[in-house]
Design a protein around this motif. Structure first.
Motif, PDB file in Angstrom:
ATOM      1  N   ASP A  10       0.838  -1.192   0.000  1.00 40.30           N
ATOM      2  CA  ASP A  10       0.000   0.000   0.000  1.00 40.30           C
ATOM      3  C   ASP A  10       0.876   1.246   0.000  1.00 40.30           C
ATOM      4  O   ASP A  10       1.907   1.298   0.682  1.00 40.30           O
ATOM      5  CB  ASP A  10      -0.887  -0.001   1.250  1.00 40.30           C
ATOM      6  CG  ASP A  10      -1.737  -1.249   1.337  1.00 40.30           C
ATOM      7  OD1 ASP A  10      -2.777  -1.300   0.663  1.00 40.30           O
ATOM      8  OD2 ASP A  10      -1.349  -2.190   2.065  1.00 40.30           O
ATOM      9  N   GLY A  11       0.475   2.240  -0.759  1.00 41.55           N
ATOM     10  CA  GLY A  11       1.257   3.457  -0.848  1.00 41.55           C
ATOM     11  C   GLY A  11       1.309   4.197   0.476  1.00 41.55           C
ATOM     12  O   GLY A  11       0.287   4.387   1.138  1.00 41.55           O
ATOM     13  N   MET A  12       2.521   4.591   0.877  1.00 42.90           N
ATOM     14  CA  MET A  12       2.693   5.427   2.071  1.00 42.90           C
ATOM     15  C   MET A  12       3.572   6.616   1.709  1.00 42.90           C
ATOM     16  O   MET A  12       4.633   6.457   1.112  1.00 42.90           O
ATOM     17  CB  MET A  12       3.324   4.652   3.222  1.00 42.90           C
ATOM     18  CG  MET A  12       3.618   5.522   4.440  1.00 42.90           C
ATOM     19  SD  MET A  12       4.349   4.638   5.845  1.00 42.90           S
ATOM     20  CE  MET A  12       2.864   3.964   6.589  1.00 42.90           C
ATOM     21  N   LEU A  13       3.125   7.798   2.077  1.00 44.14           N
ATOM     22  CA  LEU A  13       3.876   9.022   1.847  1.00 44.14           C
ATOM     23  C   LEU A  13       4.580   9.432   3.137  1.00 44.14           C
ATOM     24  O   LEU A  13       3.977   9.418   4.210  1.00 44.14           O
ATOM     25  CB  LEU A  13       2.948  10.136   1.398  1.00 44.14           C
ATOM     26  CG  LEU A  13       2.186   9.893   0.093  1.00 44.14           C
ATOM     27  CD1 LEU A  13       1.153  10.987  -0.137  1.00 44.14           C
ATOM     28  CD2 LEU A  13       3.139   9.812  -1.083  1.00 44.14           C
ATOM     29  N   SER A  14       5.859   9.790   3.009  1.00 40.37           N
ATOM     30  CA  SER A  14       6.647  10.265   4.146  1.00 40.37           C
ATOM     31  C   SER A  14       7.223  11.619   3.772  1.00 40.37           C
ATOM     32  O   SER A  14       7.929  11.746   2.768  1.00 40.37           O
ATOM     33  CB  SER A  14       7.774   9.279   4.469  1.00 40.37           C
ATOM     34  OG  SER A  14       7.258   7.990   4.767  1.00 40.37           O
ATOM     35  N   GLY A  15       6.919  12.642   4.564  1.00 44.49           N
ATOM     36  CA  GLY A  15       7.322  13.983   4.184  1.00 44.49           C
ATOM     37  C   GLY A  15       7.899  14.789   5.331  1.00 44.49           C
ATOM     38  O   GLY A  15       7.642  14.511   6.508  1.00 44.49           O
ATOM     39  N   VAL A  16       8.682  15.783   4.967  1.00 43.69           N
ATOM     40  CA  VAL A  16       9.181  16.771   5.914  1.00 43.69           C
ATOM     41  C   VAL A  16       8.776  18.149   5.392  1.00 43.69           C
ATOM     42  O   VAL A  16       9.170  18.540   4.290  1.00 43.69           O
ATOM     43  CB  VAL A  16      10.710  16.696   6.090  1.00 43.69           C
ATOM     44  CG1 VAL A  16      11.201  17.832   6.980  1.00 43.69           C
ATOM     45  CG2 VAL A  16      11.119  15.349   6.676  1.00 43.69           C
TER      46      VAL A  16
END
Length: 702
Positions: A68-74
């Motif tokens: 499943d797509g997971m977005l990780s951001g700063v």
């Protein structure tokens, strides 16, 4: 718990920092060392990647492209109090139909879709593949019946990349249309059809991706790497299908900019010979380049008792070049077999009258399809394998084979205290903070006596290199006038200054390794410990003099050890080596404001210290990652390191979203909300009986 396969063998893409992580966080303040460049203020770096929600069945097939797509951001948020820049970490699952349905079905132990590893494994039994597909179809149909929290209308996991167009951040995957994401919180808005996105509260006024009809969903499948023109804002993309004409093409204008270009939705591209695994393509200011490579992806192969994915090295690679607004005028160019998953850039060359004479393409060219298999922990087989080849193929991935691992240079660096210190963890900073150009960490000093300039043979070996192609539009017949590698070094996951895209950009950045291979088909997974900066303009000019042989030629044949030890300030290849034990992920270029120099900017990427792994090579719950900001001009200075509250698994593609883009996002009426299973047990006896039978079926097929 250690992620091990039932047979006791660790799956490389389910262990270490490849292992999925289920914890998500809202925007959470982070600490950092160094100075945050002003160019990052108000913007956000976001990276996409597969992160399986279900991971109980540790003996299952698994592939790096699954999940499943997971977005990780700063997000680098401005403080309203004093104007300072404050980094905040956020990670969220993309709420696709599959994710929401899985969350509402707690009895499932495996993902709804079969693993790519099952589908591409030449040794998978036909009955196994058919049962996996039947299970997926059954669960999709069941999701449309009463008692379902969410119907599965599209099977995309949106886990590949993320980009920005016309006020929308869009996450991508080949198996469906783009999914709109709201920045900076990374909430899921809804599927985008080329006109509008679900959740915007606006009804589309025209036909969207796929059109209408029973099989319209097949034509919604969109490349994981759409291109956005930095000048016109136009979105250019293609759609693969399993039936003729196999490829469709779309061009979506930016409504915020004046444009004479009309919208194109699902225009057929004639000439594709079969269903293909085409992950990326090239786009210049006036032309598009699609690729008909001998790597097929065709579920109908099952009816012929063939693997779904096949690579036939006896067939040519074909490049289709056409004007951006006229896909029916495609011209096909043929050359030797290869695989290309990522292109770096495309641009036009003109004659004195301004007419386009050639279209140029820079691409990461592989000489086999081993990546597809290696990323699923499968031994890559040659076409038409015999039992002998099945037993014998235990070789390394084709990405980066036959390159020296410069252990001697590394050992020399650690023998020199001044150089060894550069590889140690950066100490805590003391006040006052360094200036923006003061590095927290630098590549080793070149003061060592460099080793002899090792070279790599240029023959057609297992490799993945940055290649230059030129397609002549002036010859009466389609002619490739140049095709050669710029460098012998391993090179993948390219990036460049976004303002130079679709033009003759000088600098291309990418990922590499000091190891003999980038991964192993039945061993450890891919690890990135070097970032490269390649002066493409200089090397292409050098090729005009040295005239490298077509296909097998290489302009710069130096090995990694020679490049790392170079003291030449004008070297067309610069390398940043990670400290010992640290691994990087794909980088993204952010230009410095008000600078005309193309390479004046920063590379942003996630970094992980593998010293955190336990004795079994697994990540403890306390493992964390960092976001590094590297000076892209000198390729030595890490000007900032942001400490994250958790780790970010090794993933796929990311992007940078500036402050203005975030501020100009389109309005959103609603976002997708994850819900658990329904309460059940209510209503008439018939309803209770139906729900009881439904749950029995779900548990039986879990």
């Amino acid at each position: 718990m250690s992620l091990k396969r039932k047979r006791g063998q660790k799956h490389p893409y389910l262990s270490g920092n490849f292992a999925p992580i289920q914890q998500t966080r809202p925007l959470t303040p982070c600490t950092y060392e160094g100075t945050i460049p002003e160019e990052l203020a108000g913007g956000q770096y976001v990276r996409n990647g597969g992160n399986p929600l279900l991971n109980e069945d540790l003996g299952r097939d698994a592939h790096w492209f699954d999940g499943d797509g997971m977005l990780s951001g700063v997000a680098f948020r401005r403080s309203e109090r004093d104007g300072s820049i404050r980094p905040e970490f956020v990670n969220q699952y993309i709420h696709t139909d599959l994710y929401l349905s899985t969350l509402a079905t707690p009895s499932l132990r495996r993902a709804i879709l079969p693993s790519i590893a099952t589908l591409v494994n030449p040794l998978s039994r036909l009955v196994t593949i058919m049962l996996r597909i039947f299970r997926a179809v059954f669960l999709v149909l069941l999701s449309h019946l009463p008692g379902s929290e969410h119907a599965i209308k599209r099977i995309s996991v949106s886990n590949t990349a993320i980009y920005y167009h016309d006020g929308r951040a869009l996450a991508t995957c080949e198996s469906g249309p783009p999914m709109r994401i709201q920045l900076p919180g990374l909430e899921t808005v809804g599927w985008y059809d080329g006109n509008t996105a679900e959740g915007e509260g606006v009804k589309p006024d025209a036909q969207g991706f796929g059109g209408t009809g029973l099989f319209s969903f097949l034509k919604e499948s969109t490349t994981g790497h759409p291109k956005v023109d930095p000048v016109t804002g136009e979105l250019v993309l293609f759609h693969n299908t399993f039936v003729s004409p196999y490829c469709h093409y779309s061009l979506i204008p930016d409504t915020s900019k004046p444009s004479a270009t009309r919208k194109i939705i699902n225009a057929p591209v004639p000439g594709m010979r079969s269903a293909k695994m085409m992950h990326d393509f090239g786009v210049s200011r006036s032309h598009a380049v699609i690729m008909d490579l001998p790597l097929s992806l065709d579920p109908l192969n099952l009816l012929k008792n063939k693997p779904i994915v096949t690579y036939d090295s006896s067939r040519p690679s074909r490049f289709g070049v056409f004007p951006r607004t006229e896909p029916h005028k495609v011209r096909w160019f043929e050359t030797s077999a290869c695989c290309i998953f990522h292109t770096a850039n495309a641009w036009d060359s003109h004659d004195a009258n301004g007419n386009v004479t050639t279209v140029n393409l820079l691409a990461c060219r592989l000489t086999s399809a081993s990546l597809v298999f290696s990323a699923g922990n499968i031994a890559a087989l040659q076409p038409m394998p015999t039992q002998e080849t099945v037993d014998a193929v235990k070789r390394s991935i084709s990405f980066f084979d036959h390159y020296d691992d410069d252990d001697a240079a590394h050992a020399s660096a650690h023998a020199n205290p001044s150089v060894s210190a550069a590889y140690d963890r950066a100490p805590a900073l003391e006040s006052p903070r360094p200036t923006e150009k003061t590095p927290l960490l630098s590549s080793p000093s070149p003061s060592l006596s460099p080793p002899p300039p090792a070279t790599v043979a240029a023959e057609e070996e297992e490799q993945c290199r940055l290649y230059h192609y030129t397609f002549s539009l002036s010859h009466p017949t389609p002619t490739i006038t140049a095709q050669y590698a710029l460098s012998a070094l391993p090179f993948e996951f390219p990036t460049l200054n976004p303002t130079a895209e679709m033009a003759a950009a000088r600098y291309i950045y990418g990922c590499s390794t000091t190891a003999a291979s980038f991964g192993a088909a039945l061993g450890r997974a891919a690890k990135i410990d070097v970032l490269l900066k390649i002066d493409a303009t200089t090397l292409i000019a050098r090729a005009a003099t040295t005239k490298p042989a077509p296909v097998t030629g290489c302009v710069d044949t130096r090995a990694m050890s020679a490049v790392l030890s170079s003291t030449d300030a004008t070297d067309p290849i610069r390398a940043f080596r990670m400290p010992a034990g640290w691994c990087a992920q794909e980088a993204r270029f952010v230009p410095r404001a008000h600078s005309a120099a193309e390479d004046d900017g920063y590379l942003l990427f996630y970094a992980f210290d593998e010293a955190q792994l336990d004795v079994e090579g697994e990540c403890p719950p306390t493992a964390v990652s960092e976001l590094w900001v590297l000076d892209a001009r000198d390729m030595r200075s890490v000007v900032c390191r942001v400490s994250l509250p958790q780790r970010v698994p090794y993933g796929l593609h990311g992007n940078w979203f500036g402050e203005e883009a975030i501020a100009k996002q389109r309005g959103v009426e609603s976002v997708r909300v994850a819900r658990g299973p329904g309460a059940g047990g209510e209503g008439s006896w018939a309803w209770r009986a139906w729900m009881g039978g439904r749950r029995f079926l779900e548990r039986a097929i879990a």
